[in-house]
Each structure stands twice: as structure tokens, then as C-alpha cells.
Motif scaffolding. Sequence first.
Motif, short mmCIF file in Angstrom:
data_model
loop_
_atom_site.label_atom_id
_atom_site.label_comp_id
_atom_site.label_asym_id
_atom_site.label_seq_id
_atom_site.Cartn_x
_atom_site.Cartn_y
_atom_site.Cartn_z
N ALA B 123 43.59 63.00 -34.05
CA ALA B 123 43.99 63.10 -35.45
C ALA B 123 43.34 61.99 -36.26
O ALA B 123 42.91 62.21 -37.40
N ALA B 124 43.25 60.80 -35.67
CA ALA B 124 42.63 59.70 -36.40
C ALA B 124 41.17 59.99 -36.66
O ALA B 124 40.63 59.70 -37.73
N LEU B 125 40.52 60.58 -35.66
CA LEU B 125 39.11 60.93 -35.84
C LEU B 125 38.96 61.95 -36.94
O LEU B 125 38.08 61.84 -37.79
N ALA B 126 39.83 62.96 -36.91
CA ALA B 126 39.73 64.01 -37.92
C ALA B 126 39.93 63.45 -39.32
O ALA B 126 39.27 63.86 -40.27
N ALA B 127 40.83 62.52 -39.43
CA ALA B 127 41.08 61.93 -40.75
C ALA B 127 40.16 60.77 -41.04
O ALA B 127 40.27 60.13 -42.07
N ASN B 128 39.27 60.51 -40.08
CA ASN B 128 38.34 59.39 -40.22
C ASN B 128 39.09 58.08 -40.48
O ASN B 128 38.72 57.29 -41.33
N ALA B 129 40.17 57.92 -39.74
CA ALA B 129 41.02 56.76 -40.00
C ALA B 129 41.09 55.86 -38.79
O ALA B 129 42.05 55.13 -38.63
N VAL B 130 40.10 55.93 -37.92
CA VAL B 130 40.22 55.18 -36.68
C VAL B 130 40.29 53.68 -36.94
O VAL B 130 41.03 52.96 -36.30
N THR B 131 39.54 53.23 -37.91
CA THR B 131 39.59 51.79 -38.19
C THR B 131 40.91 51.37 -38.78
O THR B 131 41.30 50.21 -38.71
N GLN B 132 41.61 52.34 -39.38
CA GLN B 132 42.88 51.97 -39.98
C GLN B 132 43.95 51.73 -38.93
O GLN B 132 44.88 50.99 -39.17
N VAL B 133 43.81 52.40 -37.79
CA VAL B 133 44.81 52.18 -36.75
C VAL B 133 44.49 50.84 -36.12
O VAL B 133 43.66 50.73 -35.24
N THR B 134 45.17 49.81 -36.59
CA THR B 134 44.78 48.46 -36.21
C THR B 134 45.25 48.11 -34.82
O THR B 134 44.52 47.54 -34.03
N LYS B 135 46.53 48.39 -34.53
CA LYS B 135 47.03 48.01 -33.22
C LYS B 135 47.99 49.07 -32.70
O LYS B 135 48.72 49.68 -33.46
N VAL B 136 47.97 49.24 -31.39
CA VAL B 136 48.92 50.14 -30.75
C VAL B 136 49.61 49.35 -29.64
O VAL B 136 48.96 48.72 -28.84
N PHE B 137 50.92 49.39 -29.62
CA PHE B 137 51.65 48.60 -28.64
C PHE B 137 52.70 49.44 -27.95
O PHE B 137 53.29 50.34 -28.55
N ASP B 138 52.98 49.09 -26.71
CA ASP B 138 54.17 49.60 -26.05
C ASP B 138 55.20 48.49 -26.06
O ASP B 138 54.99 47.45 -25.46
N GLN B 139 56.29 48.71 -26.71
CA GLN B 139 57.22 47.59 -26.89
C GLN B 139 58.22 47.43 -25.77
O GLN B 139 58.76 46.36 -25.59
N TYR B 140 58.50 48.45 -25.03
CA TYR B 140 59.50 48.38 -23.95
C TYR B 140 60.82 47.83 -24.49
O TYR B 140 61.35 46.84 -24.00
N LEU B 141 61.34 48.50 -25.50
CA LEU B 141 62.62 48.06 -26.06
C LEU B 141 63.60 49.21 -26.13
O LEU B 141 64.36 49.31 -27.06
N ASN B 142 63.59 50.07 -25.14
CA ASN B 142 64.34 51.31 -25.25
C ASN B 142 65.80 51.13 -24.86
O ASN B 142 66.30 51.77 -23.95
N PHE B 143 66.48 50.22 -25.50
CA PHE B 143 67.91 50.09 -25.28
C PHE B 143 68.48 49.39 -26.50
O PHE B 143 67.76 48.77 -27.25
N ILE B 144 69.77 49.53 -26.68
CA ILE B 144 70.41 48.98 -27.88
C ILE B 144 71.31 47.83 -27.43
O ILE B 144 72.17 48.02 -26.58
N THR B 145 71.10 46.68 -27.99
CA THR B 145 71.96 45.54 -27.64
C THR B 145 73.04 45.40 -28.70
O THR B 145 72.75 45.26 -29.87
N LEU B 146 74.28 45.45 -28.27
CA LEU B 146 75.35 45.36 -29.24
C LEU B 146 75.92 43.96 -29.35
O LEU B 146 76.30 43.51 -30.41
#
Lengths: 367, 632
Positions: B123-146
Amino acid sequence: MEANSGLVPGRTLMGWKNPLRRRTMTSSIGDVSVCLQGCSSANMAVDITLLFKASVKTVKTRNKAIGIGFDSTKDEIFKRSRPKSGFSPRAKEVISNITKLKDFLLQHRKDYVSAGSLISSDLTRMTDNERDQIDQDAQIFMRTCSEAIKQLRNEAEKKITSTQIKEHRGAVLDLIEKYLRGVCKLYSEQRAIRVKRMVDKKRLSRLAPEHHSRVEKPREVEPVEGKTVKEEGSEKSVSEVLDNTVEHLWEEVRVEDELSPEEIQMFEQENQRLVSEMNNLVDEVRQIEGKVVEISRLQEIFAEKVLQQESEIDNIHQLVVGATENVKEGNEDIREAIKNNAGFRVWILFFLVMCSFSLLFLDWYDS
Amino acid sequence: MAASVREKQTVALKRMLNFNAPPLKNTTAEPVWKVLIYDRFGQDIISPLLSVKELRDMGITLHLLLHSDRDPIPDVPAVYFVMPTEENIDRICQDLRNQLYESYYLNFISAISRSKLEDIASAALAANAVTQVTKVFDQYLNFITLEDDMFILCHQNKELISYHAINRADIQDTDMESIMDTIVDSLFCFFVTLGAVPIIRCPRGNAAEMVAEKLDKKLRENLRDARNSLFTGDNMAAGQFSFQRPLFVLADRNVDMATPLHHTWTYQALIHDVLDFHLNRVMMEEGAGAEPSPAGARPKKKSRRTYDLTAADRFWQKHKGSPFPEVAESVQEQLDRYRAQEDEVKRLKSIMGLEGEDEGAISMLSDNTAKLTSAVSSLPELLEKKRLIDLHTNVATAILDHIKSRKLDVYFEYEEKLMSKSTLDKSLLDIISDPDAGTPEDKMRLFLIYYITAQLVPSESDLEQYKTALLDTGCDLSPLNYIKQWKAFTKMAATPANYGNSGVKPMGLFSRVMNTGSQFVMEGVKNLVLKQHNIPVTRILDNLMEMKSHPETDDYRYFDPKMLRGSESSIPRNKNPFQEAVVFVVGGGNYIEYQNLVDYAKSKQGKKVIYGCSELFNAAQFIKQLSQLGQK
């Protein structure tokens, strides 16, 4: 930690441990020897930007193989022509100005405050003129910055854009204002220190001439020194400074050195009296200064609160005015209604009377 | 585990919001503005941890839901915090095509798969927006701390991993697999954020065992992969001051069914039981008052008020676990103290008026200005205190109303006695047929607890009697069917859980607990004092942490992901007692267990316990799930 050469897609979910693959990736992407674990604090987020870039390459090659092409050149030119005088560049400009001011203030902070001794002949020491200049410049600068922010805000409100953009711009301007306020606080702290030092200096310089009379009459040294709060050191340094100026005065005094003992005693007593008077004055003035500073601080707080309430009071004022208007109109309407009611009654009466007359007439006509 | 889980997660979120760079300490740094986009999962994770004001301070001007209508803001970086699901990926691709923002920082709450990454890439290629996608991260925060030491897995789609979903009879293997995968993924993220590899212990033969096996496998794979392991690096050096690894105890809900149904007496648990309490937010209706509206006027609308109970609220932190009468007293005390301070400030006004007359104006002035300055600067604090006192007064009053109308104290006392097998002074039938003691749900709960804790199954005739009484009051009997099955099953498997010796000492009947001017009239509400007792989960934890031998826990399996080979044995290698533990209940948990664990940790010096569960339900929701299970 070994340096990962680019994207080793060694994440266990994929199970790609093919070294061959790795080499091709490396060659196509270039030298990206960044460790995938890009963080060094207690957060284990994994940076997969490189993985993403690799996927981009994969997709590109795949598309080329299939035959789909994307004309990228046209869009790129299009993108370049973004509006240069939009909201964001101007806001960024204001921020860079404020940063310049902050850097300037921090740079000259040491000289400005100059905690060193007052007689230092260092070249870095600032004269008061320079300090005043800095004060003035800083104030003008801050005023222009806040005006620029206000201008941006008015413009942003006038333009008809979506609510999200409006909200965003409002929040951006709030952030800039907060930043400006922080820098202003820096400046006012510096200034407060400077004012305090000036006040102290003036106080010291007032006491200094008596110091030399005390040198001749040592008994008065103790009570006076007991009364002053400042350390001995600074006093002595002040006296040193004024030494030169007072020295030649002293010369003149020594000419008339042959005074009779009675006159000396008289002078002594007068000196004592003067000293005690001066000390009283000094104490009172010091106290008053302290209180004035506190009062001014309070005043600031109050002024802030009052200004905050200004807009609300305006609102209330307008509402009240509107309400009075409504009430007035309501009164008018009621008066009219009463009049109409009265008029209506007259007509009804007339109509009934006419009806009764016609009845009587008909009755007389028939009989 | 030097910092609590909540702090770690907050730090991680703040880093992410700062474009994944460590945030600077300098307060007068240049502001950088950004837009935050999240989906419902991200919203649930962020909302207990960061308030809107804190987000603004970090430069976030707008925070929007991913699937809402968003307008293009062309010169602003956007931070995305979403789960890598199909719809989210599609929406992100759409955003890229529509060129909504200047640059994109994509953060995925749990790990994203390669194929989805390629979707975004195309999709980024199609929209020619590859440079706009600056960073991609996996955050590993899949839980809720109460809380500092409590976490849950999710709030949005909790039906998917609820007790009902796990224990229903018609469950397929594939469903079970997917549920387990979800749970294991979240637990994995939890341990990554914690930065420690635990030693896992779980009972045999139920859902907890499956979770433990999968988690062990996942941790082991990740550790083996030396290049990519998430558990090596500076993180370990920085975060670990203890040489010990934490103990991870997996428990299944089935080991203790009575505690979720139990009526409670501590403040936080009461709020969760009686009012609408989710993600540290209470929602209440403000009553419009009892007076009838005048003729012709519109009826007054009831407004809904929401209150946030946060970590900054000191009163809340102190009294979360106190019994309710104590809370009422403390609120009253705080109110009195606040009024005293207010009066002092007001008194200054009169002093100010005197100052002009006195001769020694200067000396008085010095005192007064100092006092005035301190009073004025303490005004914001005072206002904040007042707001909190109001909040707690409202909440406590609402709870008190419920307690009085449903006679919850009676239930609590009775259930405590049932669970501790002490003598009962009133017969169960009396309470059930008492028309003004509680809703049908309360009665059902009481009866279920009786049924669960009874050593001998009550005879058929008794049962019929109870059933008719319950039906008279309008209860639904389907939970009972399920509990019967469960009881039969657990009787086969092991000895039924012993609830320990608890004692409830009523401190006599207080006709009026408060003095005049109070808003809490606790007429007829018994002031019950809880004696310390341990519910089953706490006892299991105690046995495992202290390496005590107990028939219940001896048979637990032992997993150590750091060992080279997994073993089937249940003999722990490590003989020392553990200092830190994480307890996780598969199938749901509630605040009573949490409070019990907190009390246990407090009583033992130097032990830290973290509580987690796959979902948080109160008794009403649990009964609903049980009735669904019993109805099939």
C-alpha cells in the motif's frame, strides 16, 4: 550483542534462518548494520523498520515480475509543491525564535548573574548597562513572540477548516505558549537574582563609609557588625573598593587632626547617635523591601487569577445584557396584550348592546 | 522487578510517544507536536496509565480512534498504536493512500506477521509513501495494567477468552487453540515488558496447563534464538537487581468458584461489585432527587457522572483495601480537615482588615504576607483535595445506598461463616425467603456458595425446598446446573478447596456510627471487621513460594524455559523460597483475590506479588456466564 547485518528475519514465528537469503537481502539494501534491538533501557520494543523496508523491496520486485508498474515521478513532483506559508512552518518559526532566545539567555546567564566578587576585573563581567540592554531585548523579544502566537491563533480561527484541524492547531499554539512561558520564567528568575543582588549591594554601599570611622573607633565595630547580617568578607571587599574613593577624603580630614578632647568626645557621641539612627532606618527599609517583594509576588498571582476570570465575566455580562433586553421586550408584549384585551372587551360590550337593542326593536316591530 | 509493572508500561508508552527515543529530562525543551491514533485495544491500554493532560504535555495535540473519520492534517507526524489485525491494516493502508499525515510511526501492540507487513509495504508503494513511513515497531504491550501490581489481558473482546468461552461443552479444538494463543501472546508481552524469564508452575489437567505449556515453548524458542532474543541485552543488566527469577503461578478459575460469587466488604471490591467500574473508571447516575416534578415541567434528567480513580489520588491508594466503615470514617475525617483549612484561609481575610489600624503594622504585615502567600499557593492543592473528597463522598454514598437496600452486610457475614465452616445462626432458607434482603441475584450467589462449600451434598428434599424458595423470589436456576456438574467433576479430581479459617467479628450493631454533620448514617449496618484469612489462590501461592509441601500443590508441573531440555517432572530444581511472584488466573479473576494477595504480600516482608487474570468480572457477570453454561 553482535551487530546484525541488516534484517536477519530470525524471528521465531517465521523461522527464517536461511543464510543465503540473508546475503541477498544485505546486498540489495546496502550496509545496514544496525542491531535489531535498538533500545537500551527497560523497554523491549523491537524496531522492525528494516524488516519493513525489506518487505517494500520484496513487493517491488514481485510487482516488477508480475508487470505492475507505478509511476512515481508524477506524484513526487506533486508533493514538492506543498504550501510553504502554511500554519506549520510559521509555528515552527516561532518555536525556533523562542529557542534562540532561550539559548541566548542561558549563554549569558553566568555573566548576568555574576556571583563572583564585585571587584573582579574579569573581562566577562557585565556592566549594568549591558544587563539592562539584555533585559530590554529579552522583553521586546518575548512580546513579539506572544504577539506572533496571538496572530496565528486569530488566523487559525478565521479559516474555515475541519474541527480536527482546528483542535490540532489550538493545541499546537497552547504548546508553544507553554514553551514561551517556560523561557520567560528563566528570564524572570535571572532578573530576580540580579535585582536582589543590586539591592544588597546598595545596602552594603550605604554602610561602608561608617566602616572607616569604625576603624578609628573600634568600640563601635562590634555592635554594628553584630547588626549586619552580611558576612565579613563581602563587607571588607566593599570597603576595599571604596577605599580608593574615601582615601583622599581621609587625607583632608587628617589635616585638621588637632582637635581638642572635648570636641573629639562630642564628635564621638554624634557619631554614635548617627550610627544608631542609620541602623534603625536600615532595618526598617530592609523589612519593607522584603514585604514589598512578597506583595509583588502576591500581586502577580492575583493579577493572573483576575485575568483568567476576565473572559468569564465578559460572558456573564453579555448574558445579563441579553436577559435585560428580553425582559424589556417581554414587558412591552405584556402591555400590548393588556391593551388588546381591553379593546377586545369594549367591542364585545358594544356587540352585546347592539344585539339587545336589535332584539328590543324587533320585539317592538312585531307587536 | 525494581519498578512496578505499571511504571514499566508507562515508561514504554512514553518512549513510544516520543518517537521511540528516550524522553529528555529537560522541561523547557522545544515542543514537537504529533497526532496519536489508536484502536480500541490501544485505548484500553493507554487510558488507565496516561491522562489527557499528560498526553498534551508530551505534545499530542489530537488523539483519535483508528476507525473514525479523520481529516487530513498534512504537516504533522502521526503515531499509530494498534493491534495488527486485518481491519486495522486495511485502514492504515487506506490512510497511506489518502495521504492524511506527513509521516507515520507505526507501533503494533503485539508482533505483526510478515505477510501483513508486506500488505502495508505494497500500500505504501502504491501511494508512493514509503519514505513517509518513518518507523515500524513491535511494542509488546498487549496487556492492560490497572494497578501497580495488577494486570488484565483485555477488555474489548473479553467474551472471546472468558470463562464461558473456555469451559463450554461445545468448544472445538481450534477455538481452544486460538484462545490459548491469545492468552499466551499477552503473557509473553507481559514478561517481555517485565524483563524477566519466570519459572512456571501450574496444576495438571486443565486450561492452565495448556497455557503453561505454550508459554514455556514460546519463551524457550525466543531464548534459543540468541540473535533476536528479547530477554538479553542491557535490559537485563539495568532492570535486574535481584538474582532470583520470579515465580509464575498459573491457576485455573475452577480451583475456586466461590470467591467470585462472594459478597465483599472492602472499598475497591465493593465499587467493582456494586457500581459500574471499568479500567479504573466509575460511572454513576446522579439521582434527580425524590421530589415529584411540578406540573407542566419537564422531568429532571439523571446525569451520568464518571470518576477516574487514579494512582495520584492518595486517599484512594490508602483505602482501596480497607473495609467500608473505615473508608466512611476516613472520608469524614478528610472532610473535617479540609474544612479546617478552608476556615483558616477565610480567617486571613479578617486579619487583613485589621492591619491598617495597628501601630505595629510592619511586624504584623510580615506574618500576614507570609501567611497569605502560603494560603494562596496552597489554594490549588486545596481545590484538588476538595474535588477528591467530593468524589469519594459520592461514590461511598452510592455504595452505602446499595448496601442498605440489599442488606449486603448480612450476606457478607453469612457467606464468611459458610466459607469458614463456622456455625450459622440463621438458616439459609430464612435468608432466601426474606423478601427485602437483596436482589434475586444476591440470593442465588449465596445459595451457590453454600452449595460449593458444603462438604456433603444436600439431600434431594432439601435441594427441592431451596429450589422452590429460589424460584419464588425469581431466580434463574441454570447456574445451579453448571455448578452441580462442576462439583461432581472436582470431587472426582481432587479434594474440594478448603477456604481456611476465617472469622468475622461483628463489632456490634452501630445505630449511628458518625457524629452530627456527617453524611453517612450507617444505621443498622453492622460494622464488620475482617480477620485475615487466605483464599485458595493465596494458599497455593504461599505453598509454592515458600516451597512448602502440601498435597494440593505437590502435583504441580514445573517449567523452566531457560533449561535446555523440558522435563516432565514436577520437582523444582531450586530449593530456595521465591521473593517475587506473578499469579495468573485463567478464566477470570476479581478484586477480592487481588486484595487478598496484596494483604498476603504485605504480611510477608520483602515479597512482591503481581496479580493478573484473563478478564475481570464481578459476580453479576460471572453468574451470567454460569447461567449460559448451565443452559445448554
